[in-house]
Design an enzyme around this catalytic site. Structure first.
Site, PDB file in Angstrom:
ATOM      1  N   GLY A  41      38.856  34.895  44.516  1.00 65.01           N
ATOM      2  CA  GLY A  41      38.867  33.829  43.500  1.00 65.01           C
ATOM      3  C   GLY A  41      39.215  32.458  44.033  1.00 65.01           C
ATOM      4  O   GLY A  41      39.670  31.595  43.272  1.00 65.01           O
ATOM      5  N   SER A  42      38.991  32.222  45.349  1.00 63.73           N
ATOM      6  CA  SER A  42      39.428  30.929  45.905  1.00 63.73           C
ATOM      7  C   SER A  42      38.760  29.738  45.219  1.00 63.73           C
ATOM      8  O   SER A  42      39.414  28.725  44.985  1.00 63.73           O
ATOM      9  CB  SER A  42      39.210  30.883  47.416  1.00 63.73           C
ATOM     10  OG  SER A  42      37.843  30.960  47.696  1.00 63.73           O
ATOM     11  N   ASP A  56      37.384  34.929  36.858  1.00 66.82           N
ATOM     12  CA  ASP A  56      38.126  34.340  37.988  1.00 66.82           C
ATOM     13  C   ASP A  56      39.001  33.184  37.510  1.00 66.82           C
ATOM     14  O   ASP A  56      40.153  33.040  37.933  1.00 66.82           O
ATOM     15  CB  ASP A  56      37.170  33.840  39.073  1.00 66.82           C
ATOM     16  CG  ASP A  56      36.532  34.994  39.830  1.00 66.82           C
ATOM     17  OD1 ASP A  56      36.653  36.140  39.375  1.00 66.82           O
ATOM     18  OD2 ASP A  56      35.900  34.739  40.878  1.00 66.82           O
TER      19      ASP A  56
HETATM   20  C1  MEV Z   1      30.972  38.984  40.529  1.00 62.21           C
HETATM   21  C2  MEV Z   1      31.876  38.435  39.455  1.00 62.21           C
HETATM   22  O1  MEV Z   1      31.950  39.422  38.418  1.00 62.21           O
HETATM   23  C3  MEV Z   1      33.310  38.253  39.969  1.00 62.21           C
HETATM   24  C4  MEV Z   1      33.457  37.354  41.150  1.00 62.21           C
HETATM   25  O2  MEV Z   1      34.813  37.274  41.555  1.00 62.21           O
HETATM   26  C5  MEV Z   1      31.298  37.160  38.921  1.00 62.21           C
HETATM   27  C6  MEV Z   1      31.948  36.702  37.637  1.00 62.21           C
HETATM   28  O3  MEV Z   1      32.630  37.473  36.974  1.00 62.21           O
HETATM   29  O4  MEV Z   1      31.724  35.529  37.307  1.00 62.21           O
END
Ligand code: MEV
Length: 313
Positions: free
Chosen positions: A100-101, A145
């Site tokens: 989540g950076s 995120d």
């Molecule tokens: C892949 C995903 O599910 C998580 C990314 O950390 C994308 C999102 O939720 O926006």
């Protein structure tokens, strides 16, 4: 004057990608990693000083477009002039590793800007502004995120619904292992979107299965059932693999973890690089897992004590 904003990393326990399509996901704060943004009064154009760049905000490189945009939008929201301060960002969240950076940078910076201009910041505005950055970074963010890097409680998240925070309270450890390869969240999200168009039935089925696993996982956590949690994690990895968002390195670390006695293992975050997580029944098993994962090529590992809702190292 000098003001600071902070945020934390996040780990998705289950439900990445399917969360984009309205299925539930479970994420936990990863307090072992954090971002700090400091805003300081200077004279002249806004200066940005961060990992990839130091110089005027107006000349920031394209890879920082999401950050530059969120800074401009935040200052616009605050109705303040875009001049006479320097933004310095320091981070211990590895970039592009599914932690989540990108959302965390936005969260810390928005918080710092609101504090600097001495204005109250609601969670709604924080998340709206963060999602501007996330839309540039990922195309179609679920908002998970942004929600998780701005909070330090585990979260059961469904896009568009009220947040459901809950205690982890599990007798188990997570080992987080970094493949050392930058993840490709945007590409992975786009890949699934295309798959949905070309094979809607099959893709929809896999996404629904992931959603079912997230629901079952919430119950398993509530009942402190580590074995079920582990089984669900491994199952989720298989589904994510079928959706084409794993890669050789992630699969190799998942196999290593399972061979070395993990209760379950999966990629975490956008995939195609980045990190994986493995569940261990206790600290001794977690330490052994971490050693085996490092031997199998992981660049770094972290231990996460799920009972303490924090981390151990
Ligand atoms: C892949 C995903 O599910 C998580 C990314 O950390 C994308 C999102 O939720 O926006």
């Amino acid at each position: 004057m000098k003001k600071t904003g902070i945020s934390n990393g996040k780990i998705i326990l289950i439900g990445e990608h399917s969360v984009v399509y309205g299925e539930p996901a479970i994420a936990i704060p990863f307090l072992a990693t954090a971002i700090e943004t400091v805003i300081e009064t200077t004279t002249g154009p806004v200066i940005l000083d961060c990992f990839f760049y130091k110089g005027p905000l107006s000349q920031a490189p394209k890879r920082l477009l999401n950050l530059a945009t969120v800074i401009k939008e935040t200052v616009k929201t605050l109705a303040k002039p875009l001049e006479n301060f320097t933004i310095t960002i320091s981070s211990t969240i590895p970039a592009e590793r599914g932690m989540g950076s990108s959302a965390a940078v936005a969260v810390a910076t928005i918080r710092a800007l609101f504090r600097y201009f001495d204005e109250p910041l609601s969670n709604t505005v924080l998340l709206e502004l963060t999602n501007i950055s996330e839309t540039i970074a990922h195309g179609n963010p679920s908002g998970l995120d942004a929600a998780m890097t701005s909070s330090n409680s585990p979260l059961y998240y469904v896009k568009g619904q009220e947040f459901e925070f809950f205690p982890l309270n599990m007798t188990a450890y997570l080992v987080v292992a970094d493949t050392g390869i930058t993840g490709q969240t945007k590409e992975a999200v786009e890949h699934i979107a295309q798959l949905y168009q070309s094979a809607p039935k099959q893709t929809g089925y896999l996404i629904k299965q992931l959603g079912q696993l997230a629901k079952k996982t919430k119950l398993a956590i509530e009942k402190n059932q580590a074995i079920t949690l582990g089984t669900n994690m491994t199952q989720a990895h298989k589904l994510l693999s079928s959706l084409g968002v794993s890669n050789r390195e992630l699969d190799c670390l998942v196999d290593t973890a399972l061979d070395s006695g993990a209760l379950g293992a999966k990629l975490t975050g956008g995939g195609r690089g980045g990190c994986m997580i493995a569940l261990a029944k206790n600290e001794t098993a977690a330490k052994r897992l971490a050693t085996d994962l490092l031997e199998a090529g992981a660049q770094h590992t972290w231990l996460y004590n799920m009972r303490k809702d924090g981390y151990d190292d």
